[in-house]
Design a protein around this motif. Structure first.
Motif, short mmCIF file in Angstrom:
data_model
loop_
_atom_site.label_atom_id
_atom_site.label_comp_id
_atom_site.label_asym_id
_atom_site.label_seq_id
_atom_site.Cartn_x
_atom_site.Cartn_y
_atom_site.Cartn_z
N PHE A 184 -2.10 -7.55 3.88
CA PHE A 184 -2.97 -7.52 2.92
C PHE A 184 -2.37 -6.63 1.57
O PHE A 184 -2.99 -5.82 1.29
CB PHE A 184 -4.20 -6.71 3.35
CG PHE A 184 -4.68 -7.22 4.91
CD1 PHE A 184 -5.40 -8.30 4.78
CD2 PHE A 184 -4.24 -6.73 5.99
CE1 PHE A 184 -6.06 -8.93 6.06
CE2 PHE A 184 -4.69 -7.06 7.16
CZ PHE A 184 -5.28 -8.03 7.22
N PRO B 56 0.73 -1.40 -0.18
CA PRO B 56 0.00 0.05 0.24
C PRO B 56 0.84 1.27 -0.10
O PRO B 56 0.32 2.22 -0.69
CB PRO B 56 -0.85 0.05 1.41
CG PRO B 56 -0.95 -1.46 1.36
CD PRO B 56 0.35 -2.25 1.24
N CYS C 201 2.98 -3.38 11.89
CA CYS C 201 3.60 -2.86 10.40
C CYS C 201 3.75 -1.31 10.80
O CYS C 201 2.97 -0.74 11.27
CB CYS C 201 2.35 -3.15 9.53
SG CYS C 201 2.68 -2.19 8.01
N ALA D 47 -5.40 -0.89 6.97
CA ALA D 47 -4.90 -1.28 8.24
C ALA D 47 -5.86 -2.03 8.91
O ALA D 47 -7.12 -1.75 8.94
CB ALA D 47 -4.32 -0.57 8.98
N HIS E 135 1.17 1.17 9.66
CA HIS E 135 -0.18 1.03 10.08
C HIS E 135 -0.91 2.50 10.59
O HIS E 135 -2.27 2.42 10.14
CB HIS E 135 -0.49 -0.14 10.96
CG HIS E 135 -0.31 0.44 12.31
ND1 HIS E 135 0.64 -0.01 13.14
CD2 HIS E 135 -1.10 1.19 13.20
CE1 HIS E 135 0.59 0.52 14.63
NE2 HIS E 135 -0.60 1.27 14.50
N PRO F 299 4.53 -7.64 9.54
CA PRO F 299 4.69 -8.45 8.28
C PRO F 299 6.03 -8.47 7.85
O PRO F 299 6.95 -7.35 7.83
CB PRO F 299 3.95 -7.62 7.27
CG PRO F 299 3.84 -6.29 7.69
CD PRO F 299 3.99 -6.31 8.95
FE1 SF4 Z 1 0.82 -2.50 6.91
FE2 SF4 Z 1 -1.62 -3.64 7.42
FE3 SF4 Z 1 -1.08 -1.60 5.36
FE4 SF4 Z 1 0.01 -3.95 4.98
S1 SF4 Z 1 -2.51 -3.49 5.26
S2 SF4 Z 1 0.77 -2.02 4.86
S3 SF4 Z 1 0.42 -4.71 6.92
S4 SF4 Z 1 -1.11 -1.61 7.71
#
Ligand code: SF4
Length: 337
Positions: free
Chosen positions: A321, A249, A288, A297, A291, A306
């Motif tokens: 994700f 992301p 993360c 998030a 986040h 992650p």
């Molecule tokens: Fe981080 Fe979760 Fe966003 Fe992926 S979905 S970048 S793990 S906060």
């Protein structure tokens, strides 16, 4: 190509010395566990907002900074904790180009003295040999060799960056870490210097680690791209995969700020806006690190960090994700699907 430089779990922390606020182990965690390698002859770009650790990474892997932990292997030799003496011959092979060419050129020295300094420091050429070599270098970077006796203030910004590049090339390095080499220059001059760097790469089989925040320049010059956030790599892969099929992301958000010539794709990317600043690297967010700014998030992102995993051939991202958007194949919005 073969790997020229391999970095494993590289860490660079700057302890906070301010007595008033000194806490056990308080530190700026500028680089916090990086692993990547750079192949002979390629350009790997490090991108991310300021404060993400790009410059510290460049300075640490060339051993201008002492690593806190991890391992740096250059041409098969472990240089992580090599002494200055042992590093000296290797310094010829690893050079750095800096953002502001003016501040890195001594204003009281002639161009001849500046560009010839590496020869004098290494004691490898006579005065006559140095002059000849410097003039060859000036010509190589597109400057007039007759301007050997001029001073930095007599040159434009772009010319000064060429002087810096000439000095860098004096010792025929294998690896050049270029820290924002064109961002201080007028836009009209940037392309010329970028083209020069590319020509020199081809001519001398140079390997570049390019530190940059201008993603258009990065797209132009890179073979591979590593996206950094708060001292970590969140995504790394081939240039086209990163630009066309970003998985993380944060990468998607960075790219959504880049003007894309193809307006059919613009709608797709402009949806995402990065809000807020990069959090402090003294106390990075749990789980993360992205986040606090990530629109995707979930609870798990706050607690579980992650790891970088391969999500496509040669493309790794660290996200619970990951995005799977195939931006390149998104149906054009102005045409019927
Ligand atoms: Fe981080 Fe979760 Fe966003 Fe992926 S979905 S970048 S793990 S906060």
């Amino acid at each position: 190509g073969e790997e020229l430089l391999t970095v494993t779990d590289l860490v660079k922390h700057f302890p906070i010395r301010d007595g008033l606020f000194q806490r056990e182990q308080a530190a700026v965690r500028a680089v916090d566990g990086l692993s990547f390698s750079v192949r002979q002859g390629e350009t790997l770009s490090l991108v991310g907002e300021s404060g993400c650790g790009k410059t510290t990474t460049g300075r640490t892997l060339t051993r201008l900074e002492e690593p806190t932990a991890g391992k740096i292997v250059f041409e098969g030799r472990d240089i992580t904790h090599m002494s200055n003496n042992a590093m000296r011959p290797l310094r010829r092979d690893m050079q750095m180009i800096f953002q502001d060419p003016y501040s890195s050129l001594n204003p009281r020295h002639t161009v001849g003295k500046i560009v010839g300094a590496p020869y004098r420091i290494q004691g490898i050429k006579t005065e006559h040999g140095t002059k000849k070599a410097v003039q060859d270098l000036l010509e190589l970077v597109g400057l007039n060799p007759e301007h050997y006796n001029r001073y930095p203030h007599e040159f434009s910004g772009g010319q000064r960056q060429r002087i810096g590049i000439a000095r860098t090339l004096a010792l025929r390095p294998k690896l050049i870490v270029a820290d924002e080499p064109v961002s201080a220059l007028d836009v009209s001059i940037q392309a010329q210097v970028v083209n020069l760097l590319e020509d020199l790469q081809e001519e001398f089989n140079l390997t570049y680690v390019m530190i940059a925040h201008d993603l258009s320049v990065v797209r132009h010059v890179s073979d591979r791209v590593a996206v950094m956030y708060l001292g970590k790599i969140v995504e790394i892969g081939d240039r086209d995969d990163i630009y066309e099929r970003p998985k993380h992301p944060y990468t998607v958000a960075l790219l959504s700020a880049v003007p894309i010539p193809d307006t059919r794709r613009r709608t797709e990317r402009e949806r995402i806006r990065l809000v807020g600043d990069v959090p402090s690297p003294i106390n990075p967010p749990s789980g993360c690190r992205f986040h606090t700014r990530c629109w995707k998030a979930q609870e798990i992102c706050k607690t579980s960090e992650p790891q970088l995993v391969e999500l496509a051939p040669g493309q790794q991202a660290a996200c619970h994700f990951p995005e799977n958007v195939e931006i390149a194949s998104t149906p054009p919005v102005d045409e019927p699907v």
